[in-house]
Design an enzyme around this catalytic site. Structure first.
Site, PDB file in Angstrom:
ATOM      1  NE  ARG A 182      -1.768   2.161   3.308  1.00 19.55           N
ATOM      2  CZ  ARG A 182      -1.565   2.077   4.633  1.00 19.55           C
ATOM      3  NH1 ARG A 182      -2.099   1.105   5.327  1.00 19.55           N
ATOM      4  NH2 ARG A 182      -0.795   2.954   5.247  1.00 19.55           N
ATOM      5  CG  HIS A 186      -6.149   2.477   6.087  1.00 24.09           C
ATOM      6  ND1 HIS A 186      -6.272   1.215   5.565  1.00 24.09           N
ATOM      7  CD2 HIS A 186      -7.264   2.694   6.833  1.00 24.09           C
ATOM      8  CE1 HIS A 186      -7.414   0.688   5.980  1.00 24.09           C
ATOM      9  NE2 HIS A 186      -8.033   1.560   6.745  1.00 24.09           N
ATOM     10  CE1 TYR A 195       1.350   2.657   8.485  1.00 24.23           C
ATOM     11  CE2 TYR A 195       0.251   4.354   9.777  1.00 24.23           C
ATOM     12  CZ  TYR A 195       0.321   3.570   8.637  1.00 24.23           C
ATOM     13  OH  TYR A 195      -0.627   3.694   7.656  1.00 24.23           O
TER      14      TYR A 195
END
Length: 283
Positions: A182, A186, A195
């Site tokens: 990805r 998100h 993160y």
């Protein structure tokens, strides 16, 4: 796209909420999808001839539905195949395991494509499972599992074609783990810099499937220069049609929940209709 390309129109496609490209391939118009993304109920409704289920937002809950469709096809003696999609995060849900278990027990014509993009929002795959791969989870349920480069459209096509042919021949389900990444956020509320590292993202950018497939086509002397402008124009026209759409059907949510609506639902619908009348502008 490499996976959905292997289906016939009479086969079933069961999406999660990341299958926009597959839905367009299956005949969903861009303006239809824009309606859904903007909150219009009509945007999530498949056409009467489409063998697709609507987008499913709760993670993993579409998978038992897919097994039910496949069991129905098997029961009727139909040769339809069901292809269902989920992400790596869904493999941490009970629905995934229940679906895979029943698919194996009933030997149904199901192809389950897991898009392993490494991250379930901010949770990396290594914190979701102690299995070395997602594909190997299929073995516990007596189902073939295969891991494929999810950024190679031709590899995904080859794996999917084999799985679809097996299912159609009555040889049961297959789990395909498509390893991808990805690259973006998100959601619009997500900040992935909190993160994961920039180096990790840049490493995966070099493997982007569009970049790779474009290079492949150019090497085969297949023209791609005009495609971007053509697609941009198609999207712009779809946006214009979407923006010209009238008000959504707010009572439509009561229409397709039951074959014979219970009295309690009729009461709720009548209450909602009265509220909408009260909110309507004069004249």
């Amino acid at each position: 796209v490499g996976s959905v390309f292997t289906l016939r129109p009479t086969d079933w496609m069961v999406p999660s909420f990341r299958e926009t490209a597959a839905m367009i391939w299956r005949g969903w118009t861009i303006e239809h999808l824009l309606l859904f993304f903007s909150g219009h109920l009509e945007g999530g409704r498949p056409g009467p001839e489409q063998h697709d289920l609507p987008v499913c937002i709760p993670v993993g809950t579409q998978l038992p539905h897919a097994v039910g469709l496949a069991y129905a096809a098997q029961y009727r003696g139909d040769d339809a195949v069901v292809m269902a999609y989920c992400g790596d995060g869904a493999t941490s849900e009970g629905d995934f395991h229940e679906a895979l278990n029943f698919a194996g027990v009933w030997h149904v014509p199901l192809v389950l494509v897991v898009q392993n993009n490494q991250w379930a929002i901010s949770v990396p795959l290594k914190k979701q499972t102690n299995s070395a791969t997602i594909a190997q989870k299929a073995l516990a349920y007596g189902v073939p599992g295969i891991q494929v480069d999810g950024n190679d459209v031709l590899a995904v096509y080859a794996a999917s074609r084999e799985a679809v042919e097996r299912a159609r021949a009555g040889d049961g389900p297959t789990l395909i783990e498509a390893v991808t990444y990805r690259l973006g956020v998100h959601t619009t509320a997500d900040d992935p810099t909190k993160y994961r590292s920039e180096e990790e993202v840049k490493g995966w950018e070099a493997k982007d499937p569009l970049t790779r497939f474009t290079a492949y086509l150019e090497k085969r002397n297949l023209a791609v220069s005009g495609v971007v402008a053509e697609v941009d124009a198609e999207i712009a026209a779809a946006v214009a049609r979407f923006e010209a759409t009238g008000a959504p059907d707010r009572l439509g949510m009561f229409t397709h929940a039951y074959g014979a609506p219970p009295a309690s639902l009729d009461v709720q619908r009548a209450e909602m209709a009265a509220r909408l009348r009260d909110q309507a502008p004069p004249g």
